[in-house]
Scaffold this motif. Structure first.
Motif, short mmCIF file in Angstrom:
data_model
loop_
_atom_site.label_atom_id
_atom_site.label_comp_id
_atom_site.label_asym_id
_atom_site.label_seq_id
_atom_site.Cartn_x
_atom_site.Cartn_y
_atom_site.Cartn_z
N SER A 38 0.83 -1.21 0.00
CA SER A 38 0.00 0.00 0.00
C SER A 38 0.86 1.26 0.00
O SER A 38 0.45 2.31 -0.51
CB SER A 38 -0.93 0.01 1.21
OG SER A 38 -0.17 -0.21 2.39
N THR A 39 2.09 1.18 0.52
CA THR A 39 2.91 2.38 0.69
C THR A 39 3.21 3.12 -0.62
O THR A 39 3.07 4.34 -0.67
CB THR A 39 4.22 2.04 1.45
OG1 THR A 39 3.87 1.26 2.60
CG2 THR A 39 4.95 3.29 1.89
N ASP A 67 8.88 -8.81 -6.61
CA ASP A 67 8.38 -10.12 -6.18
C ASP A 67 7.01 -10.43 -6.76
O ASP A 67 6.35 -9.57 -7.36
CB ASP A 67 8.34 -10.19 -4.65
CG ASP A 67 7.72 -8.96 -4.00
OD1 ASP A 67 7.09 -8.16 -4.71
OD2 ASP A 67 7.85 -8.81 -2.77
N ARG A 167 -5.22 -8.64 4.37
CA ARG A 167 -6.18 -7.54 4.20
C ARG A 167 -6.54 -7.31 2.73
O ARG A 167 -7.56 -6.71 2.43
CB ARG A 167 -5.67 -6.26 4.87
CG ARG A 167 -4.46 -5.62 4.21
CD ARG A 167 -3.94 -4.47 5.09
NE ARG A 167 -2.98 -3.62 4.43
CZ ARG A 167 -1.67 -3.89 4.34
NH1 ARG A 167 -1.19 -5.02 4.84
NH2 ARG A 167 -0.85 -3.05 3.74
N LYS A 202 5.22 0.90 11.83
CA LYS A 202 6.45 0.73 11.03
C LYS A 202 7.67 1.34 11.71
O LYS A 202 8.80 1.02 11.38
CB LYS A 202 6.26 1.33 9.63
CG LYS A 202 5.36 0.51 8.69
CD LYS A 202 6.09 -0.61 8.01
CE LYS A 202 5.18 -1.58 7.28
NZ LYS A 202 4.76 -1.13 5.98
C1 GLP Z 1 4.55 -6.89 0.69
C2 GLP Z 1 5.63 -6.68 -0.37
C3 GLP Z 1 6.74 -5.77 0.12
C4 GLP Z 1 6.15 -4.53 0.77
C5 GLP Z 1 5.31 -4.95 1.95
C6 GLP Z 1 4.78 -3.79 2.77
O1 GLP Z 1 4.83 -7.91 1.58
N1 GLP Z 1 6.19 -7.93 -0.80
O2 GLP Z 1 7.57 -5.42 -0.99
O3 GLP Z 1 7.18 -3.66 1.17
O4 GLP Z 1 4.23 -5.71 1.44
O5 GLP Z 1 3.49 -3.44 2.38
P1 GLP Z 1 2.73 -2.16 2.84
O6 GLP Z 1 3.32 -1.03 2.07
O7 GLP Z 1 1.31 -2.40 2.44
O8 GLP Z 1 2.91 -2.03 4.30
#
Ligand code: GLP
Length: 236
Positions: A38-39, A67, A167, A202
């Motif tokens: 989501s970031t 990935d 989610r 985080k």
């Molecule tokens: C997944 C991805 C990551 C990402 C992480 C964090 O697991 N494989 O590359 O950094 O989610 O996600 P969010 O940004 O939603 O916290």
């Protein structure tokens, strides 16, 4: 390392998009490493806007994603290929043939990883790699372990990652238990790292990653060895 702490998600997204835009402006045929989660969504919106306004041109850009879930093909709405098309590629003038996401449906993930790394090398390596961070310190899907893994490889996802990512799925059971992830070699060989983190919960893992010991138990901590990292951290 440059550590930039900002107040809002909006600010973080703008700064991250501006840095990526600058990269593409100075090197129009940049090879960029991209991330899901989501970031980066806000940043991808800004980049799409800049592209529509004619401020940056993706025509010569090549991209490599970090990935993909094992067993999900690009038509599956939960796949990272679908996510990237939906959040970025469909809104910019990138040549789809120049966008790469590891194939999570490959019969042999190790072989797929080898070929993926070879493609990155053939493209000249990654100029700027975008990274987010998982709650357990993962980058891409490099999960905490007793060693760092160099090549792009198949991974078994941690229960906490499955929890966190559930989610996005209808039910927890739908989250794949395996994935393929770019390994530390291709990530660490990127010339520049653009790291974004926001959201409640985080702060602790970001502190561990950048100010704690370098350990495979916190995979992102390896970035302390990288010579050019910019972190945008939003307090929101
Ligand atoms: C997944 C991805 C990551 C990402 C992480 C964090 O697991 N494989 O590359 O950094 O989610 O996600 P969010 O940004 O939603 O916290």
């Amino acid at each position: 390392m440059k550590f930039v702490r900002v107040k809002t998600y909006e600010e973080m997204s703008t700064l991250a998009a501006d840095l990526m835009a600058a990269q593409i402006l100075v090197k129009p045929d940049s090879v960029i490493g991209l991330a899901t989660g989501s970031t980066p969504v806000g940043m991808y919106k800004k980049l799409s806007k800049y592209n529509k306004a004619g401020k940056i041109d993706f025509a010569k850009v090549k991209s490599f994603n970090l990935d993909e879930y094992a067993g999900l093909d690009g038509t599956n709405e939960q796949s990272y290929r679908y996510f990237m098309n939906d959040k970025l590629f469909n809104h910019i003038n990138i040549d789809m043939a120049n966008t790469h996401v590891p194939n999570g449906c490959a019969a042999d993930l190790a072989l797929e990883g080898e070929q993926y790394d070879a493609m990155i090398a053939e493209a000249g390596g990654i100029d700027m790699q975008l990274l987010g961070i998982g709650f357990d310190g993962h980058i891409g899907f490099n999960e905490p372990d007793d060693h760092f893994t160099a090549p792009t490889h198949g991974v078994v996802l941690d229960e906490s990652t499955i929890d966190a990512n559930s989610r996005f799925f209808e039910k927890r059971e739908d989250v794949p238990t395996m994935a393929i992830s770019m390994g530390m070699r291709s990530i660490m060989q990127a010339k520049k790292i653009l790291f974004v983190a926001n959201g409640k919960g985080k702060e602790d893992i970001v502190n561990k990653a950048f100010f704690g010991p370098i350990t495979p138990e916190v995979p992102a901590s390896i970035l302390q060895l990288h010579p050019d990292v910019t972190v945008f951290f939003s307090e929101e």
